[in-house]
Design a protein around this motif. Structure first.
Motif, PDB file in Angstrom:
ATOM      1  N   THR A 139      -7.827  12.173   5.860  1.00 38.33           N
ATOM      2  CA  THR A 139      -8.562  11.025   5.700  1.00 38.33           C
ATOM      3  C   THR A 139      -9.636  11.014   4.394  1.00 38.33           C
ATOM      4  O   THR A 139     -10.411  12.077   4.188  1.00 38.33           O
ATOM      5  N   GLN A 162       1.035  -1.138   0.068  1.00 37.00           N
ATOM      6  CA  GLN A 162      -0.025  -0.052  -0.126  1.00 37.00           C
ATOM      7  C   GLN A 162       0.985   1.174  -0.038  1.00 37.00           C
ATOM      8  O   GLN A 162       0.365   2.273  -0.745  1.00 37.00           O
ATOM      9  N   SER A 201     -15.323   8.273   1.615  1.00 38.13           N
ATOM     10  CA  SER A 201     -15.859   7.186   1.510  1.00 38.13           C
ATOM     11  C   SER A 201     -17.276   7.159   0.925  1.00 38.13           C
ATOM     12  O   SER A 201     -17.802   6.047   0.606  1.00 38.13           O
ATOM     13  N   PRO A 218      -3.682   4.884   5.488  1.00 34.54           N
ATOM     14  CA  PRO A 218      -2.760   3.976   5.728  1.00 34.54           C
ATOM     15  C   PRO A 218      -1.877   4.452   6.899  1.00 34.54           C
ATOM     16  O   PRO A 218      -1.423   5.681   6.882  1.00 34.54           O
ATOM     17  N   GLU A 242      -9.645  -3.991   3.849  1.00 34.25           N
ATOM     18  CA  GLU A 242      -8.564  -3.232   3.397  1.00 34.25           C
ATOM     19  C   GLU A 242      -7.143  -3.906   3.039  1.00 34.25           C
ATOM     20  O   GLU A 242      -6.424  -3.190   2.689  1.00 34.25           O
ATOM     21  N   ILE A 268     -10.729   0.305  -1.004  1.00 28.45           N
ATOM     22  CA  ILE A 268     -11.164   0.733   0.484  1.00 28.45           C
ATOM     23  C   ILE A 268     -10.608   2.012   0.856  1.00 28.45           C
ATOM     24  O   ILE A 268      -9.370   2.000   1.088  1.00 28.45           O
ATOM     25  N   GLN A 304      -9.022   4.813   2.781  1.00 24.46           N
ATOM     26  CA  GLN A 304      -8.502   4.423   4.023  1.00 24.46           C
ATOM     27  C   GLN A 304      -7.269   5.466   4.408  1.00 24.46           C
ATOM     28  O   GLN A 304      -6.704   5.754   3.414  1.00 24.46           O
ATOM     29  N   GLY A 331      -5.994  -3.585  -0.687  1.00 29.23           N
ATOM     30  CA  GLY A 331      -7.279  -2.875  -0.555  1.00 29.23           C
ATOM     31  C   GLY A 331      -7.543  -1.573  -1.532  1.00 29.23           C
ATOM     32  O   GLY A 331      -7.512  -0.402  -0.893  1.00 29.23           O
ATOM     33  N   GLY A 349      -6.724   2.269  -1.026  1.00 30.62           N
ATOM     34  CA  GLY A 349      -7.693   3.104  -1.176  1.00 30.62           C
ATOM     35  C   GLY A 349      -7.573   4.166  -2.303  1.00 30.62           C
ATOM     36  O   GLY A 349      -8.424   5.001  -2.427  1.00 30.62           O
TER      37      GLY A 349
END
Length: 510
Positions: free
Chosen positions: A268, A185, A271, A230, A218, A226, A228, A223, A193
Motif C-alpha cells: 500500500t 490505471q 499518502s 489498485p 480515485e 490519489i 491507492q 486517479g 496514484g
C-alpha cells in the motif's frame, strides 16, 4: 448552430449556460484557495503550505487551462516551473495572454479526447518534472475530466496504440467510465496514484474538478494523484465481462495477467505527502441551472446528478416522464408499479428512490403560478455501439427522446380519439410544448464538434416528412448525421467550454 431564437430555446440556453458558468475552473480555484501575501502562506481546505519559490505545477484535463491561469495569478513569483496538458484547440478558444510571462508550459493534444503522441510527450514531461521535485517543494496538480487521455504513459511493453485500441474497444462495448479508468490505471505508469508516488518526498496538492458520478476521486482522470492500491484482479474481470479476452492486443493481456499474478505482493503506497481537494462537480452546475430556471418563473425539479445507463434507454425514460406529465397522468399513477415497469424494461443505473422522488415532486406542483415545468439532471450515460455511424452519448440520447416522445404522443392521440368517438371523453383545451436537450458541459460529445442536441415533440415527425429514416440513424449510432440533416432538430455547437462536469439534461414542458 447553437440555440435558436424561439422563446423556449432562449430559456433553455440560459439555463444550460448558468450551469456551465457556475463551474468555470478559474473561479473555482480562486474560491478554493487563499494566499496570505505577508506570510507567503497558501491556505486551502484547512491546510497551510509555505510558499518560497518552491512550487511546481502540473495539470491535465479539459478544465485545466482556466485552473492554470487562476493558479499562476495567485502564486505569482512562487512557481519555479510547470507543465500542463490540455485538449487540442483549447488555446484557440481561450486566451493564454495571462501566461505570457509564466513559468508554466502549455501543451495541446488528445484530439477528440483520444490519447495521441503530443499528449504522450506532455505526459512524459510531467512525469519527469514531478520526479525532479525535492523535499521542501510543493507540487500542485490540476486535475479534471479528460485527464486520462491527456496523461498517457503506457506501462512498459505496451504501446500507446495498444492502450488506445483497448479503451476504444471496451468503450464501444458499453463499459462505464469507472471500468475504463480501472483498465487505464493498470496500463499506466502515472495513473492510479503512481504520479503521487513519484512526487515523494515533496508535498503534493491536487485540485480536482469531477466528471464522474458521485465524485470518486480515485477514478477522476484515472486517479494519478490519489495514493491507492489498485485491485489488479478487476481489470481482467472487466475484460471478461465484455467478452474481449480474445480480441484485445496481446501486450495488454500479458501485462494485465502479470499484474494479476503479482497483486498479492503489492504494498500500500504512502499518502502522508498528498492532499486532494474536490473543487467542483455536476451538482454545482445543476444547482445553478435550477436557480436560473426559477428566476424565469419555472417550476423546477432538479432530479439526479447520477444519471447512468444506456443513452437510448435514458432518452426513452425522459420521454415517458414527459408524456405522463403532458397527458396529466401523474395523479392517477401507481408510482411503485410505474417505476417497476420502467426499470424492468430499460437499462437505467438510477436508484428507484430517485425516480420515485421525481414523480412525487412533479405531483406536488399545482401549476398555479407557472405554466412551465423544468426537469434538470446530470450524469454520464454510455453508448453500446451497434453500427458504424458518428455521434456521441448526448446526441444519441436526444435522438432517442425524439423517437419515443413521437410514438408515445401518437399512441395517446389514438387513445383519446377513440374515446372521444365513443363519447367517453371530452375534448380538452390547450396543447403542451416539450423541449429537451442533452449537452456535455465540456462542449464536446464523442469524436464530434457538437456538444449535444436539442429536440422537441415534432422532431421525429418532421424528419419523416423530410423523407428521412430517423430510426436508421439511431440503429447505426449515427446521431451526428441525423442532426446535421434533419429540420426541426438541432445540434448544439459551442466549441470547447473550458470546463467538464459531465452532462446536463433539461426537459422543458409548457
Amino acid at each position: 448552430m447553437a440555440f435558436s431564437s424561439s422563446p423556449l430555446h432562449i430559456l433553455l440556453s440560459k439555463i444550460y449556460t448558468a450551469g456551465v458558468e457556475a463551474v468555470r475552473p478559474a473561479s473555482l480555484v480562486r474560491q478554493a484557495m487563499k494566499v496570505d501575501a505577508l506570510s507567503s502562506t497558501l491556505h486551502i481546505d484547512g491546510k497551510q503550505y509555505q510558499l518560497q519559490q518552491n512550487v511546481l505545477v502540473v495539470g491535465f484535463g479539459k478544465a485545466v487551462l482556466g485552473m492554470t491561469v487562476a493558479l499562476d495569478s495567485l502564486l505569482k513569483g512562487h512557481i519555479k516551473r510547470g507543465i500542463v496538458s490540455v485538449p487540442l484547440g483549447t488555446t484557440l478558444q481561450y486566451s493564454t495572454e495571462a501566461l505570457v510571462d509564466s513559468n508554466i508550459k502549455v501543451i495541446e493534444g488528445a484530439a477528440y479526447n483520444l490519447p495521441d503522441p503530443p499528449a504522450e510527450t506532455a505526459a512524459r514531461e510531467i512525469l519527469q518534472l514531478v520526479g525532479e521535485a525535492s523535499d521542501g517543494d510543493l507540487v500542485v496538480a490540476l486535475v479534471s475530466g479528460g485527464g486520462s487521455a491527456l496523461l498517457p504513459v503506457p506501462g512498459i511493453g505496451i504501446s500507446l496504440e495498444d492502450k488506445r485500441k483497448t479503451i476504444e474497444s471496451l468503450s464501444a462495448a458499453g463499459a462505464a467510465i469507472n471500468e475504463l479508468n480501472i483498465i487505464r490505471q493498470c496500463l499506466s505508469q502515472v495513473k492510479g496514484g503512481k504520479l503521487a508516488a513519484k512526487a515523494c518526498p515533496a508535498q503534493m496538492l491536487g485540485l480536482i474538478l469531477s466528471d464522474i458520478v458521485n465524485d470518486p476521486l480515485e477514478y477522476i482522470a484515472s486517479g494519478p494523484t490519489i495514493p491507492q492500491l489498485p485491485d489488479n484482479t478487476l481489470a481482467l474481470k472487466i475484460i471478461k465481462k465484455y467478452d474481449k479476452m480474445e480480441s484485445l492486443p496481446k501486450p495488454v493481456l500479458n501485462h494485465l495477467s502479470q499484474l494479476h499474478l503479482n497483486s498479492a505482493v503489492s504494498a500500500t503506497p504512502s499518502s502522508a505527502h498528498v492532499h486532494n481537494v474536490l473543487i467542483g462537480n455536476n451538482s454545482m452546475a445543476t444547482r445553478a441551472a435550477e436557480k436560473e430556471a426559477r428566476s424565469h418563473g419555472c417550476d423546477v425539479v432538479t432530479w439526479s446528478h447520477a444519471v447512468q445507463g444506456e443513452a437510448r434507454d435514458i432518452g426513452y425514460f425522459y420521454a415517458e416522464i414527459a408524456c405522463d406529465i403532458m397527458n396529466k397522468k401523474i395523479k392517477g399513477i401507481d408510482i411503485t408499479e410505474r417505476i417497476k415497469t420502467l426499470t424492468n424494461s430499460l437499462s437505467l443505473s438510477v436508484p428507484h428512490e430517485d425516480i420515485e422522488r421525481l414523480y412525487n415532486e412533479v405531483l406536488s406542483f399545482q401549476h398555479e403560478s407557472s405554466n412551465r415545468l423544468c426537469i434538470i439532471s446530470g450524469g454520464e450515460p454510455t453508448v453500446t455501439l451497434h453500427g458504424n455511424g458518428k455521434g456521441g452519448r448526448n446526441q444519441e440520447l436526444a435522438l432517442s427522446f425524439a423517437k419515443h416522445i413521437h410514438h408515445l404522443m401518437q399512441r395517446e392521440l389514438e387513445i383519446t380519439t377513440k374515446q372521444q368517438e365513443k363519447g367517453k371523453q371530452e375534448v380538452k383545451g390547450g396543447k403542451s410544448n416539450v423541449l429537451f436537450c442533452s449537452i456535455g458541459t465540456d462542449g464536446q460529445d464523442g469524436p464530434t464538434d457538437a456538444a449535444g442536441a436539442i429536440v422537441n415533440g415534432e422532431s421525429w415527425s418532421n424528419a419523416l416528412r423530410q423523407g428521412l429514416d430517423p430510426d436508421r440513424f439511431l440503429k447505426e449510432n449515427d446521431s451526428y448525421s441525423f442532426f446535421s440533416t434533419a429540420q426541426g432538430a438541432s445540434h448544439v455547437k459551442l466549441g470547447l467550454t473550458g470546463t467538464n462536469v459531465m452532462d446536463i439534461h433539461i426537459l422543458l414542458i409548457e
